[in-house]
Design a protein around this motif. Structure first.
Motif, PDB file in Angstrom:
ATOM      1  N   ALA A   1       0.805  -1.223   0.000  1.00  0.00           N
ATOM      2  CA  ALA A   1       0.000   0.000   0.000  1.00  0.00           C
ATOM      3  C   ALA A   1       0.834   1.268   0.000  1.00  0.00           C
ATOM      4  CB  ALA A   1      -0.941   0.002   1.208  1.00  0.00           C
ATOM      5  N   GLY A   2       2.134   1.152  -0.224  1.00  0.00           N
ATOM      6  CA  GLY A   2       2.969   2.341  -0.294  1.00  0.00           C
ATOM      7  C   GLY A   2       3.201   2.966   1.068  1.00  0.00           C
ATOM      8  N   GLU A   3       3.550   4.242   1.050  1.00  0.00           N
ATOM      9  CA  GLU A   3       3.943   4.922   2.282  1.00  0.00           C
ATOM     10  C   GLU A   3       2.785   5.112   3.252  1.00  0.00           C
ATOM     11  OE1 GLU A   3       5.841   8.474   0.825  1.00  0.00           O
ATOM     12  OE2 GLU A   3       7.816   7.523   0.819  1.00  0.00           O
ATOM     13  N   LEU A   4       1.545   5.079   2.757  1.00  0.00           N
ATOM     14  CA  LEU A   4       0.407   5.207   3.663  1.00  0.00           C
ATOM     15  C   LEU A   4       0.354   4.074   4.681  1.00  0.00           C
ATOM     16  CD1 LEU A   4      -2.733   6.462   1.701  1.00  0.00           C
ATOM     17  CD2 LEU A   4      -1.618   7.519   3.662  1.00  0.00           C
ATOM     18  N   SER A   5       0.903   2.910   4.328  1.00  0.00           N
ATOM     19  CA  SER A   5       0.884   1.774   5.248  1.00  0.00           C
ATOM     20  C   SER A   5       1.692   2.052   6.512  1.00  0.00           C
ATOM     21  CB  SER A   5       1.424   0.523   4.552  1.00  0.00           C
ATOM     22  OG  SER A   5       2.759   0.707   4.132  1.00  0.00           O
ATOM     23  N   VAL A   6       2.569   3.059   6.473  1.00  0.00           N
ATOM     24  CA  VAL A   6       3.329   3.445   7.659  1.00  0.00           C
ATOM     25  C   VAL A   6       2.393   3.847   8.790  1.00  0.00           C
ATOM     26  CG1 VAL A   6       4.878   5.230   8.557  1.00  0.00           C
ATOM     27  CG2 VAL A   6       5.401   4.104   6.392  1.00  0.00           C
ATOM     28  N   PHE A   7       1.230   4.369   8.439  1.00  0.00           N
ATOM     29  CA  PHE A   7       0.298   4.871   9.445  1.00  0.00           C
ATOM     30  C   PHE A   7      -0.730   3.827   9.877  1.00  0.00           C
ATOM     31  CE2 PHE A   7       1.749   8.429   6.855  1.00  0.00           C
ATOM     32  CZ  PHE A   7       2.157   9.329   7.819  1.00  0.00           C
ATOM     33  N   ILE A   8      -0.595   2.599   9.365  1.00  0.00           N
ATOM     34  CA  ILE A   8      -1.595   1.570   9.660  1.00  0.00           C
ATOM     35  C   ILE A   8      -0.941   0.396  10.372  1.00  0.00           C
ATOM     36  CG2 ILE A   8      -3.417   0.128   8.715  1.00  0.00           C
ATOM     37  CD1 ILE A   8      -3.820   3.065   8.157  1.00  0.00           C
ATOM     38  N   ASP A   9      -1.150   0.289  11.657  1.00  0.00           N
ATOM     39  CA  ASP A   9      -0.844  -0.912  12.425  1.00  0.00           C
ATOM     40  C   ASP A   9      -1.792  -0.943  13.616  1.00  0.00           C
ATOM     41  OD1 ASP A   9       0.265   0.767  14.497  1.00  0.00           O
ATOM     42  OD2 ASP A   9       2.189   0.751  13.464  1.00  0.00           O
ATOM     43  N   GLU A  10      -1.792  -2.040  14.361  1.00  0.00           N
ATOM     44  CA  GLU A  10      -2.779  -2.218  15.413  1.00  0.00           C
ATOM     45  C   GLU A  10      -2.711  -1.112  16.460  1.00  0.00           C
ATOM     46  OE1 GLU A  10      -5.972  -3.404  17.277  1.00  0.00           O
ATOM     47  OE2 GLU A  10      -5.262  -4.383  15.439  1.00  0.00           O
TER      48      GLU A  10
ATOM     49  N   ALA B   1      -5.292   3.845  18.772  1.00  0.00           N
ATOM     50  CA  ALA B   1      -5.232   5.257  19.169  1.00  0.00           C
ATOM     51  C   ALA B   1      -6.178   6.096  18.318  1.00  0.00           C
ATOM     52  CB  ALA B   1      -3.799   5.774  19.051  1.00  0.00           C
ATOM     53  N   LEU B   2      -6.225   5.805  17.008  1.00  0.00           N
ATOM     54  CA  LEU B   2      -7.108   6.540  16.105  1.00  0.00           C
ATOM     55  C   LEU B   2      -8.566   6.293  16.458  1.00  0.00           C
ATOM     56  CD1 LEU B   2      -7.388   8.258  13.497  1.00  0.00           C
ATOM     57  CD2 LEU B   2      -7.396   6.111  12.219  1.00  0.00           C
ATOM     58  N   GLU B   3      -8.916   5.042  16.745  1.00  0.00           N
ATOM     59  CA  GLU B   3     -10.305   4.719  17.069  1.00  0.00           C
ATOM     60  C   GLU B   3     -10.740   5.375  18.370  1.00  0.00           C
ATOM     61  OE1 GLU B   3     -10.620   0.400  14.767  1.00  0.00           O
ATOM     62  OE2 GLU B   3      -9.939   0.497  16.840  1.00  0.00           O
ATOM     63  N   GLU B   4      -9.832   5.504  19.318  1.00  0.00           N
ATOM     64  CA  GLU B   4     -10.169   6.204  20.564  1.00  0.00           C
ATOM     65  C   GLU B   4     -10.526   7.655  20.287  1.00  0.00           C
ATOM     66  OE1 GLU B   4      -7.033   5.795  23.370  1.00  0.00           O
ATOM     67  OE2 GLU B   4      -7.210   3.606  23.531  1.00  0.00           O
ATOM     68  N   ARG B   5      -9.733   8.304  19.425  1.00  0.00           N
ATOM     69  CA  ARG B   5     -10.021   9.699  19.097  1.00  0.00           C
ATOM     70  C   ARG B   5     -11.334   9.812  18.330  1.00  0.00           C
ATOM     71  NH1 ARG B   5      -4.700   9.653  17.328  1.00  0.00           N
ATOM     72  NH2 ARG B   5      -5.253  10.205  15.184  1.00  0.00           N
TER      73      ARG B   5
ATOM     74  N   MET C   1      -9.365  -3.451   5.008  1.00  0.00           N
ATOM     75  CA  MET C   1      -8.648  -3.318   3.742  1.00  0.00           C
ATOM     76  C   MET C   1      -7.160  -3.045   3.950  1.00  0.00           C
ATOM     77  SD  MET C   1     -11.704  -1.490   1.618  1.00  0.00           S
ATOM     78  CE  MET C   1     -13.343  -2.215   1.770  1.00  0.00           C
ATOM     79  N   TYR C   2      -6.819  -1.966   4.607  1.00  0.00           N
ATOM     80  CA  TYR C   2      -5.400  -1.646   4.779  1.00  0.00           C
ATOM     81  C   TYR C   2      -4.691  -2.624   5.709  1.00  0.00           C
ATOM     82  CZ  TYR C   2      -4.641   2.663   2.195  1.00  0.00           C
ATOM     83  OH  TYR C   2      -4.449   3.576   1.195  1.00  0.00           O
ATOM     84  N   LEU C   3      -5.286  -2.912   6.861  1.00  0.00           N
ATOM     85  CA  LEU C   3      -4.598  -3.737   7.849  1.00  0.00           C
ATOM     86  C   LEU C   3      -4.669  -5.227   7.505  1.00  0.00           C
ATOM     87  CD1 LEU C   3      -3.016  -3.611  10.511  1.00  0.00           C
ATOM     88  CD2 LEU C   3      -5.179  -3.955  11.718  1.00  0.00           C
ATOM     89  N   GLU C   4      -5.840  -5.722   7.165  1.00  0.00           N
ATOM     90  CA  GLU C   4      -6.033  -7.165   6.964  1.00  0.00           C
ATOM     91  C   GLU C   4      -6.115  -7.556   5.488  1.00  0.00           C
ATOM     92  OE1 GLU C   4      -9.291  -8.529   9.326  1.00  0.00           O
ATOM     93  OE2 GLU C   4      -8.660  -7.411  11.102  1.00  0.00           O
TER      94      GLU C   4
END
Length: 585
Positions: A352-361, A366-370, A436-439
């Motif tokens: 997924a390119g450089e955007l995948s840098v921002f996608i991990d568990e 943290a994102l879902e909490e916000r 999609m991105y993570l799994e």
């Protein structure tokens, strides 16, 4: 200088009075929400297990500096010397002539380039890191190196020094004023102004193609554009843009509007204009975007035109939704879509390119909490992520222009659109990122279910045209090429030069063609082989796509379709509609 200091102190004092210490509302939170620390800790551990490699890297850097010192000394003594290292041709940070003509600034430039290269190569050669950690370390090392560029600082930027002397420091005062305005605009966080926001108004000098909103749901308005030809093609066209950004990237101005151009070719064009959601729409899901977005739009388009089928375009995330919708329709034996075009769309997120840098568990939690606290992801947070992918162009160039040079940003329609952020409903965005991105479940047959229906992209058998762009940082073209091996109908793959936006918004200009494109009559198994055997053509890809879409659009009809003329779908309001005008201030 005393007057400058006094004015500066007043500006800062006024800002601090408006934003007292401890006001952290809207901040991303404390700790390490981007999960960077663990990656660099792992890298450091791996480095320590191989001291020989570290020693060799230090020796290589030392040798580079010896060569640089030798060349610079020779030049200062009146001799000629060749540069040890050159910036890339696309690097605009060192365009000022002083970076080459002045020996001191040339030394500073080359010293930085050598060090940045050493940093990147050193972390890139660390053995034992998993792919995700290595990519994250590489990305943030580049962010660090970009931030330390000498062009970003007063005393090491010749253009800024020259302006400071010429204006007697007024540029720094103006820059401070610009900085504090941007901090106030971001309510304490820095929201860099990229363009003159007062120079544009949606519906007045951008997004001006005439039309009517003929249908709407909670999530979208459907715009039908007024015909400009005496006859129109039988099959209509509906465009599904991403909801991460607003649709009018395809209708900026008349000279570069894909929508206007398509209408002028005799196509009956509809476009989905997504709502800018707030907390009231927090529970809207990916399924809702399909039901109230793509499927509802198809229903309305066919109801208005009386046709049995429509052609469809999906752009970026709108394309991912379109592909999901088509697979869902295939499962339901629904054949109301005649053909599909995908602009810079990923369906396989393995690379997924450089955007995948921002996608991990850790980051997703943290994102879902916000998001759960507010009900949505704030648009500015998503914009910052995309800007980091091109930090020198979309962050640091404006730091230099706005804050060091003290200049106002130039009016630019594309950057106005880029700053016109949209929010993401919490439930939808979490599903999209995880599934999609993570799994990477979308590419798996029956890996995702929508409305209790397992979907399989390989069941899509209609004609498909896939447009990708060669320098795309968001949807890497080699990843998007997976579509040619997934869809089972005839697939035409087009590759355009430039990036995610400029490669798409590239209108035909015979007198001065801008970006080229590539075509190939075959779709071999790998993208590398496709490009090796492809033919490059100067200019826009739009005419090539037009030849393809004409074949999917049937014969021309004598009567153009007038928006709002159908009793069941009367005009609600004039284009561009009210949804697109909702701005996040």
């Amino acid at each position: 200088m005393g007057q400058i200091a006094e004015r500066s102190q007043k500006l800062v004092t006024d800002f601090l009075n408006k934003h007292p210490a401890g006001n952290t509302e809207g901040a991303l939170g404390h700790g390490d929400p981007l999960n960077v620390g663990a990656a660099f800790l792992e890298m450091t551990h791996r480095m320590m297990t191989n001291p020989a490699a570290m020693m060799q890297a230090q020796v290589n850097l030392w040798q580079d500096y010896v060569n640089l010192w030798t060349a610079t000394t020779h030049r200062m003594l009146g001799g000629e010397s060749q540069p040890i290292i050159h910036p890339e041709k696309s690097d605009n940070r060192f365009r000022d002539e002083a970076w080459n003509e002045n020996a001191l600034f040339d030394y500073i430039k080359q010293s930085y380039l050598l060090t940045a290269r050493w940093m990147q190569e050193t972390v890139g050669e660390v053995e034992g890191l998993d792919a995700k950690t290595a990519k994250k370390v590489d990305f943030y090392t580049k962010q660090f190196a970009d931030a330390l560029a000498p062009s970003n600082f007063l005393l090491t930027n010749p253009a800024v020094l020259r302006e400071t002397l010429d204006s007697k420091g007024e540029n720094l005062i103006r820059g401070l004023e610009n900085l504090l305005k941007d901090l106030e605009k971001g309510e304490g966080q820095l929201k860099i102004s990229m363009t003159d926001a007062e120079a544009f108004a949606v519906g007045e000098n951008i997004a001006t193609s005439p039309g009517k909103v003929v249908f709407q749901t909670d999530l979208m308005q459907l715009i039908q554009y007024e015909p400009t030809t005496e006859t129109v093609y039988k099959t209509p066209l509906v465009i599904v843009p991403p909801w991460i950004n607003k649709y009018y990237i395809l209708d900026l101005r008349a000279k570069n509007s894909f929508i206007k151009w398509a209408v002028d070719q005799g196509l009956t064009v509809f476009v989905v204009s997504w709502v800018n959601p707030d907390e009231k729409l927090a529970r809207k899901t990916f399924e809702d975007y399909m039901k109230e977005g793509t499927l509802a739009a198809i229903d309305a388009v066919l109801g208005i035109t009386g046709e049995p089928q429509t052609n469809i375009i999906g752009y970026c995330l709108g394309g991912t939704l379109t592909a999901s919708t088509l697979a869902y329709m295939a499962a339901k034996k629904d054949e109301r879509v005649k053909s599909a075009t995908f602009f810079t769309t990923m369906i396989d997120f393995e690379e997924a390119g450089e955007l995948s840098v921002f996608i991990d568990e850790e980051q997703l939690q943290a994102l879902e909490e916000r998001m759960n606290d507010r009900g949505y992801l704030e648009g500015s947070e998503m914009a910052t992520t995309f800007n980091m992918l091109r930090a020198n162009d979309l962050i640091w160039s404006f730091v230099v222009n706005n804050y060091l040079m003290g200049k106002d940003p130039f009016p630019f329609d594309l950057l106005y659109w880029n700053s016109d952020s949209t929010r993401m409903p919490a439930a939808m965005h979490s599903f999209y990122l995880r599934q999609m991105y993570l799994e990477n479940k979308l590419i798996e047959p029956n890996g995702i279910s929508l409305c209790d229906t397992p979907i399989d992209l390989t069941t899509i058998k209609i004609p498909v045209c896939v447009l990708s762009t060669r320098e795309d940082h968001i949807a890497p073209w080699k990843s998007t090429y997976a579509a040619t091996q997934t869809y089972k109908g005839p697939v035409k793959f087009l590759l355009a030069a430039s990036g995610h936006i400029a490669g798409v918004v590239n209108p035909p200009n015979p007198e001065k063609p801008k970006y080229s494109h590539w075509t190939n009559t075959k779709n071999p198994s790998t993208p590398e082989e496709w490009l090796d055997t492809a033919t490059e053509h100067p200019g826009s890809w739009w005419p090539e796509w037009l030849k393809w879409i004409k074949k999917q659009s049937g014969q021309k009809k004598t009567a153009p379709r007038i928006p709002g003329s159908e009793k069941k779908y009367p005009a609600i309001e004039a284009a561009p509609g009210s949804y697109v005008k909702a701005r996040i201030e």
